[in-house]
Design a protein around this motif. Structure first.
Motif, PDB file in Angstrom:
ATOM      1  N   LEU A 156       0.820  -1.219   0.000  1.00 53.24           N
ATOM      2  CA  LEU A 156       0.000   0.000   0.000  1.00 53.24           C
ATOM      3  C   LEU A 156       0.852   1.268   0.000  1.00 53.24           C
ATOM      4  O   LEU A 156       0.575   2.210  -0.763  1.00 53.24           O
ATOM      5  N   VAL A 157       1.892   1.302   0.821  1.00 52.25           N
ATOM      6  CA  VAL A 157       2.754   2.487   0.880  1.00 52.25           C
ATOM      7  C   VAL A 157       3.436   2.712  -0.469  1.00 52.25           C
ATOM      8  O   VAL A 157       3.448   3.829  -0.994  1.00 52.25           O
ATOM      9  N   LEU A 158       3.996   1.660  -1.028  1.00 54.98           N
ATOM     10  CA  LEU A 158       4.677   1.779  -2.322  1.00 54.98           C
ATOM     11  C   LEU A 158       3.703   2.163  -3.445  1.00 54.98           C
ATOM     12  O   LEU A 158       4.002   3.033  -4.266  1.00 54.98           O
ATOM     13  N   SER A 159       2.527   1.554  -3.449  1.00 54.68           N
ATOM     14  CA  SER A 159       1.532   1.852  -4.486  1.00 54.68           C
ATOM     15  C   SER A 159       1.101   3.308  -4.443  1.00 54.68           C
ATOM     16  O   SER A 159       1.064   3.992  -5.471  1.00 54.68           O
ATOM     17  N   PHE A 160       0.762   3.809  -3.256  1.00 53.56           N
ATOM     18  CA  PHE A 160       0.309   5.191  -3.154  1.00 53.56           C
ATOM     19  C   PHE A 160       1.447   6.178  -3.393  1.00 53.56           C
ATOM     20  O   PHE A 160       1.220   7.256  -3.955  1.00 53.56           O
ATOM     21  N   ALA A 161       2.658   5.813  -2.996  1.00 52.96           N
ATOM     22  CA  ALA A 161       3.802   6.682  -3.287  1.00 52.96           C
ATOM     23  C   ALA A 161       3.997   6.796  -4.802  1.00 52.96           C
ATOM     24  O   ALA A 161       4.185   7.893  -5.334  1.00 52.96           O
ATOM     25  N   LEU A 162       3.952   5.673  -5.502  1.00 49.47           N
ATOM     26  CA  LEU A 162       4.070   5.699  -6.959  1.00 49.47           C
ATOM     27  C   LEU A 162       2.914   6.464  -7.598  1.00 49.47           C
ATOM     28  O   LEU A 162       3.109   7.251  -8.520  1.00 49.47           O
ATOM     29  N   LEU A 163       1.714   6.249  -7.073  1.00 50.08           N
ATOM     30  CA  LEU A 163       0.536   6.898  -7.630  1.00 50.08           C
ATOM     31  C   LEU A 163       0.620   8.417  -7.511  1.00 50.08           C
ATOM     32  O   LEU A 163       0.385   9.135  -8.471  1.00 50.08           O
ATOM     33  N   PHE A 164       0.985   8.912  -6.345  1.00 52.97           N
ATOM     34  CA  PHE A 164       0.963  10.357  -6.114  1.00 52.97           C
ATOM     35  C   PHE A 164       2.240  11.076  -6.533  1.00 52.97           C
ATOM     36  O   PHE A 164       2.216  12.280  -6.749  1.00 52.97           O
ATOM     37  N   VAL A 165       3.340  10.365  -6.671  1.00 53.47           N
ATOM     38  CA  VAL A 165       4.593  11.008  -7.074  1.00 53.47           C
ATOM     39  C   VAL A 165       4.855  10.813  -8.566  1.00 53.47           C
ATOM     40  O   VAL A 165       5.163  11.773  -9.274  1.00 53.47           O
ATOM     41  N   THR A 166       4.723   9.606  -9.045  1.00 54.40           N
ATOM     42  CA  THR A 166       5.102   9.297 -10.418  1.00 54.40           C
ATOM     43  C   THR A 166       4.005   9.607 -11.434  1.00 54.40           C
ATOM     44  O   THR A 166       4.297  10.093 -12.517  1.00 54.40           O
ATOM     45  N   ARG A 167       2.750   9.350 -11.090  1.00 55.24           N
ATOM     46  CA  ARG A 167       1.659   9.533 -12.053  1.00 55.24           C
ATOM     47  C   ARG A 167       1.589  10.956 -12.609  1.00 55.24           C
ATOM     48  O   ARG A 167       1.464  11.129 -13.818  1.00 55.24           O
ATOM     49  N   PRO A 168       1.668  12.016 -11.771  1.00 57.54           N
ATOM     50  CA  PRO A 168       1.616  13.365 -12.350  1.00 57.54           C
ATOM     51  C   PRO A 168       2.740  13.640 -13.348  1.00 57.54           C
ATOM     52  O   PRO A 168       2.523  14.317 -14.359  1.00 57.54           O
ATOM     53  N   LEU A 169       3.924  13.112 -13.075  1.00 60.35           N
ATOM     54  CA  LEU A 169       5.043  13.309 -13.994  1.00 60.35           C
ATOM     55  C   LEU A 169       4.794  12.603 -15.328  1.00 60.35           C
ATOM     56  O   LEU A 169       5.046  13.158 -16.392  1.00 60.35           O
ATOM     57  N   VAL A 170       4.276  11.400 -15.260  1.00 59.06           N
ATOM     58  CA  VAL A 170       4.003  10.633 -16.479  1.00 59.06           C
ATOM     59  C   VAL A 170       2.866  11.279 -17.263  1.00 59.06           C
ATOM     60  O   VAL A 170       2.930  11.399 -18.483  1.00 59.06           O
ATOM     61  N   MET A 171       1.828  11.738 -16.563  1.00 59.90           N
ATOM     62  CA  MET A 171       0.696  12.369 -17.240  1.00 59.90           C
ATOM     63  C   MET A 171       1.125  13.645 -17.964  1.00 59.90           C
ATOM     64  O   MET A 171       0.641  13.949 -19.043  1.00 59.90           O
ATOM     65  N   LYS A 172       2.059  14.381 -17.361  1.00 61.70           N
ATOM     66  CA  LYS A 172       2.558  15.600 -17.994  1.00 61.70           C
ATOM     67  C   LYS A 172       3.287  15.269 -19.293  1.00 61.70           C
ATOM     68  O   LYS A 172       3.176  15.988 -20.282  1.00 61.70           O
ATOM     69  N   LYS A 173       4.009  14.163 -19.304  1.00 64.02           N
ATOM     70  CA  LYS A 173       4.781  13.773 -20.489  1.00 64.02           C
ATOM     71  C   LYS A 173       3.902  13.234 -21.615  1.00 64.02           C
ATOM     72  O   LYS A 173       4.230  13.406 -22.785  1.00 64.02           O
ATOM     73  N   ILE A 174       2.797  12.571 -21.285  1.00 62.08           N
ATOM     74  CA  ILE A 174       2.003  11.934 -22.331  1.00 62.08           C
ATOM     75  C   ILE A 174       0.767  12.730 -22.721  1.00 62.08           C
ATOM     76  O   ILE A 174       0.002  12.285 -23.563  1.00 62.08           O
TER      77      ILE A 174
END
Length: 150
Positions: free
Chosen positions: A57-75
């Motif tokens: 859960l910690v890893l999933s939410f960390a990836l979701l809230f940190v990485t997803r915005p960066l990826v969404m900006k790129k695509i």
């Protein structure tokens, strides 16, 4: 035995998350799938179930809230090709007259067929703004139309 069962459970979580992601394409459950892949390997070292769930859960939410915005900006889709012409200034090389199309040259040197948005005449040598693209015809308005429209 317990470790092997947990490995298969985490694999099932990966598959479920990937299937949900393919159905929604929102880049949300893919982060849970990535975390579950890591959990397959961590389950082999014999961590207690509550620790596995907490790490997942910690890893999933960390990836979701940190990485997803960066990826969404790129695509995010960007205006390219014809859509990029909207709002661009063009030079009129052949006069636009009522019931007759003219020609306009874009900044990259390509000459397009054009017509006036309001139907007014636009003389050659003047500049205009592209308001939209209709097929292979630029719909334009003069800079004066922009100032009076504000």
């Amino acid at each position: 035995m317990y470790n092997n069962i947990m490995m298969w459970i985490w694999l099932a979580v990966v598959i479920i998350c990937v299937v949900v992601e393919l159905l929604t394409t929102s880049l949300t459950t893919i982060w849970f799938a990535l975390s579950a892949i890591l959990m397959i390997f961590l389950s082999k070292i014999g961590l207690a179930l509550q620790w596995q769930i907490l790490i997942f859960l910690v890893l999933s939410f960390a990836l979701l809230f940190v990485t997803r915005p960066l990826v969404m900006k790129k695509i995010r889709p960007q205006n390219t090709n014809v859509n990029a012409l909207e709002g661009q200034e063009v030079l009129i090389v052949k006069a636009v007259e009522q019931f007759q199309k003219g020609e306009a040259k874009t900044k990259n040197g390509v000459v397009w067929t054009c017509e006036s948005e309001s139907g007014q005449n636009i003389s050659a040598g003047s500049t205009a703004i592209v308001t939209k693209v209709n097929g292979n015809t630029l719909i334009i308005k003069t800079k004066n139309e922009n100032k009076t429209g504000e």
